[in-house]
Design an enzyme around this catalytic site. Sequence first.
Site, PDB file in Angstrom:
ATOM      1  N   TYR A   1      32.157  21.933  23.670  1.00  0.00           N
ATOM      2  CA  TYR A   1      31.167  20.917  24.044  1.00  0.00           C
ATOM      3  C   TYR A   1      31.839  19.795  24.867  1.00  0.00           C
ATOM      4  O   TYR A   1      31.175  19.078  25.608  1.00  0.00           O
ATOM      5  CB  TYR A   1      30.552  20.275  22.799  1.00  0.00           C
ATOM      6  CG  TYR A   1      29.512  21.103  22.055  1.00  0.00           C
ATOM      7  CD1 TYR A   1      29.347  22.460  22.282  1.00  0.00           C
ATOM      8  CD2 TYR A   1      28.693  20.489  21.114  1.00  0.00           C
ATOM      9  CE1 TYR A   1      28.395  23.199  21.575  1.00  0.00           C
ATOM     10  CE2 TYR A   1      27.729  21.217  20.417  1.00  0.00           C
ATOM     11  CZ  TYR A   1      27.592  22.568  20.656  1.00  0.00           C
ATOM     12  OH  TYR A   1      26.648  23.286  19.958  1.00  0.00           O
ATOM     13  N   GLY A   2      33.138  19.660  24.666  1.00  0.00           N
ATOM     14  CA  GLY A   2      33.867  18.521  25.251  1.00  0.00           C
ATOM     15  C   GLY A   2      33.846  18.480  26.765  1.00  0.00           C
ATOM     16  O   GLY A   2      34.143  17.446  27.373  1.00  0.00           O
TER      17      GLY A   2
ATOM     18  N   CYS B   1      31.722  17.466  14.509  1.00  0.00           N
ATOM     19  CA  CYS B   1      32.218  17.446  15.887  1.00  0.00           C
ATOM     20  C   CYS B   1      32.155  16.028  16.452  1.00  0.00           C
ATOM     21  O   CYS B   1      31.096  15.387  16.432  1.00  0.00           O
ATOM     22  CB  CYS B   1      31.334  18.374  16.715  1.00  0.00           C
ATOM     23  SG  CYS B   1      31.728  18.438  18.452  1.00  0.00           S
ATOM     24  N   ASN B   2      33.274  15.550  16.968  1.00  0.00           N
ATOM     25  CA  ASN B   2      33.300  14.196  17.541  1.00  0.00           C
ATOM     26  C   ASN B   2      32.421  14.099  18.780  1.00  0.00           C
ATOM     27  O   ASN B   2      31.714  13.117  18.980  1.00  0.00           O
ATOM     28  CB  ASN B   2      34.726  13.827  17.945  1.00  0.00           C
ATOM     29  CG  ASN B   2      35.597  13.511  16.759  1.00  0.00           C
ATOM     30  OD1 ASN B   2      35.809  12.356  16.434  1.00  0.00           O
ATOM     31  ND2 ASN B   2      36.086  14.538  16.094  1.00  0.00           N
ATOM     32  N   THR B   3      32.464  15.147  19.620  1.00  0.00           N
ATOM     33  CA  THR B   3      31.697  15.124  20.859  1.00  0.00           C
ATOM     34  C   THR B   3      30.196  15.090  20.541  1.00  0.00           C
ATOM     35  O   THR B   3      29.443  14.307  21.126  1.00  0.00           O
ATOM     36  CB  THR B   3      32.050  16.370  21.708  1.00  0.00           C
ATOM     37  OG1 THR B   3      33.475  16.409  21.884  1.00  0.00           O
ATOM     38  CG2 THR B   3      31.378  16.328  23.051  1.00  0.00           C
TER      39      THR B   3
ATOM     40  N   GLU C   1      43.775  26.185  19.671  1.00  0.00           N
ATOM     41  CA  GLU C   1      43.061  27.462  19.550  1.00  0.00           C
ATOM     42  C   GLU C   1      44.019  28.637  19.728  1.00  0.00           C
ATOM     43  O   GLU C   1      43.828  29.704  19.164  1.00  0.00           O
ATOM     44  CB  GLU C   1      41.955  27.547  20.603  1.00  0.00           C
ATOM     45  CG  GLU C   1      40.928  26.443  20.447  1.00  0.00           C
ATOM     46  CD  GLU C   1      39.568  26.942  20.033  1.00  0.00           C
ATOM     47  OE1 GLU C   1      39.215  28.052  20.409  1.00  0.00           O
ATOM     48  OE2 GLU C   1      38.868  26.179  19.337  1.00  0.00           O
TER      49      GLU C   1
ATOM     50  N   ASP D   1      29.551  22.079  13.742  1.00  0.00           N
ATOM     51  CA  ASP D   1      30.571  21.802  14.756  1.00  0.00           C
ATOM     52  C   ASP D   1      30.314  22.694  15.962  1.00  0.00           C
ATOM     53  O   ASP D   1      29.615  23.710  15.868  1.00  0.00           O
ATOM     54  CB  ASP D   1      31.979  22.077  14.203  1.00  0.00           C
ATOM     55  CG  ASP D   1      33.050  21.784  15.244  1.00  0.00           C
ATOM     56  OD1 ASP D   1      32.981  20.720  15.895  1.00  0.00           O
ATOM     57  OD2 ASP D   1      33.944  22.627  15.452  1.00  0.00           O
ATOM     58  N   SER D   2      30.919  22.320  17.097  1.00  0.00           N
ATOM     59  CA  SER D   2      30.779  23.130  18.297  1.00  0.00           C
ATOM     60  C   SER D   2      31.487  24.482  18.138  1.00  0.00           C
ATOM     61  O   SER D   2      31.231  25.397  18.902  1.00  0.00           O
ATOM     62  CB  SER D   2      31.392  22.383  19.484  1.00  0.00           C
ATOM     63  OG  SER D   2      32.746  22.068  19.209  1.00  0.00           O
TER      64      SER D   2
ATOM     65  N   CYS E   1      38.937  14.128  17.495  1.00  0.00           N
ATOM     66  CA  CYS E   1      38.537  15.493  17.835  1.00  0.00           C
ATOM     67  C   CYS E   1      38.897  16.396  16.655  1.00  0.00           C
ATOM     68  O   CYS E   1      39.948  16.226  16.034  1.00  0.00           O
ATOM     69  CB  CYS E   1      39.274  15.952  19.096  1.00  0.00           C
ATOM     70  SG  CYS E   1      39.003  17.688  19.493  1.00  0.00           S
ATOM     71  N   THR E   2      38.003  17.342  16.385  1.00  0.00           N
ATOM     72  CA  THR E   2      38.194  18.227  15.228  1.00  0.00           C
ATOM     73  C   THR E   2      39.538  18.957  15.209  1.00  0.00           C
ATOM     74  O   THR E   2      40.068  19.249  14.149  1.00  0.00           O
ATOM     75  CB  THR E   2      37.114  19.329  15.256  1.00  0.00           C
ATOM     76  OG1 THR E   2      37.011  19.842  16.587  1.00  0.00           O
ATOM     77  CG2 THR E   2      35.790  18.802  14.791  1.00  0.00           C
ATOM     78  N   HIS E   3      40.054  19.283  16.398  1.00  0.00           N
ATOM     79  CA  HIS E   3      41.265  20.109  16.444  1.00  0.00           C
ATOM     80  C   HIS E   3      42.550  19.314  16.211  1.00  0.00           C
ATOM     81  O   HIS E   3      43.572  19.886  15.868  1.00  0.00           O
ATOM     82  CB  HIS E   3      41.378  20.782  17.811  1.00  0.00           C
ATOM     83  CG  HIS E   3      40.385  21.874  18.035  1.00  0.00           C
ATOM     84  ND1 HIS E   3      39.023  21.654  17.965  1.00  0.00           N
ATOM     85  CD2 HIS E   3      40.547  23.184  18.322  1.00  0.00           C
ATOM     86  CE1 HIS E   3      38.400  22.794  18.216  1.00  0.00           C
ATOM     87  NE2 HIS E   3      39.302  23.729  18.426  1.00  0.00           N
TER      88      HIS E   3
HETATM   89  N1  DGL Z   1      34.595  19.890  18.203  1.00  0.00           N
HETATM   90  C1  DGL Z   1      34.976  19.180  19.422  1.00  0.00           C
HETATM   91  C2  DGL Z   1      35.229  17.711  19.066  1.00  0.00           C
HETATM   92  O1  DGL Z   1      35.509  17.342  17.941  1.00  0.00           O
HETATM   93  C3  DGL Z   1      36.193  19.796  20.083  1.00  0.00           C
HETATM   94  C4  DGL Z   1      35.912  21.141  20.696  1.00  0.00           C
HETATM   95  C5  DGL Z   1      34.861  21.068  21.791  1.00  0.00           C
HETATM   96  O2  DGL Z   1      35.129  20.529  22.882  1.00  0.00           O
HETATM   97  O3  DGL Z   1      33.753  21.560  21.569  1.00  0.00           O
HETATM   98  O4  DGL Z   1      35.143  16.875  19.933  1.00  0.00           O
END
Ligand code: DGL
Length: 267
Positions: free
Chosen positions: A43-44, A74-76, A153, A11-12, A185-187
Amino acid sequence: MTDARPIGVFDSGLGGLTVLAELVRALPGESFIYLGDTARVPYGARSDRTIQRYSREAADWLLARDIKLFVIACNTATAYAGDMLQRELSVPVIGVIEPGVQALLSRSRNRRVGVIGTRATIRSDVYARRIRERDADIQVFSKACPLFVPLVEEGWIDKKITRLVVQEYLSELAREDVDTVVLGCTHYPLIKKTILSEFPELSLVDSSEETARAVAARIQSEGLAADGEAGAVRIYLTDLTRQMSDLESFLSGLSIESLEEVELHAG
Ligand code: DGL
């Protein structure tokens, strides 16, 4: 035949620990190596090429640790590097988007669905394309929700400000009468309850649960399962300035064997 090699999870940053927690719940006998690129998160907000480069570096680092399957939590990163890594890597690759899309399609009743994610994920339009590939008549409404990541966060899960931001972002989707929304998104699984308290009529698809199911199925179908004893969970972060208390909110009760800082280029 059993395969004791670990499953790599990337993940990012820390958000992917929501996916790791579901994976450990679904596959308690497996060992996991989690790599969170906390030095370069988020990463987003980055460009397509940068996200691809970072994802490739993470994949190389995990492959050098002899993983048997690569999970892009990570979705991104899945949106921009998922297909590329699927072509390039020597092990099976599972991203979070496909499992989320499947669940969305099977749950929506009125064929009006929502996708929420980082700016980069929404800009990629990957979710909407994958959904329409399977059902050309479905209406997809996408919305970038960039403030959710910093709110989570900060640990502001059930604060008034978070509820206001949820209202601001999601009322647009509610006006379009969507019945199901994928948390792209992971969060976002961490504010699932807050979203539901503002929009109780919505059905929310949690990609972390769906991805864990997909990984469990793939492990079985490829004959990659470990032998059933409790596996080890190791966490590596590219920057370890975070307090342990910050980490704990993401760990959701996971017990970990080690937590270390690493440099990706070190191989
Ligand atoms: N992990 C990213 C996602 O799932 C969210 C955090 C980021 O922007 O890196 O898209």
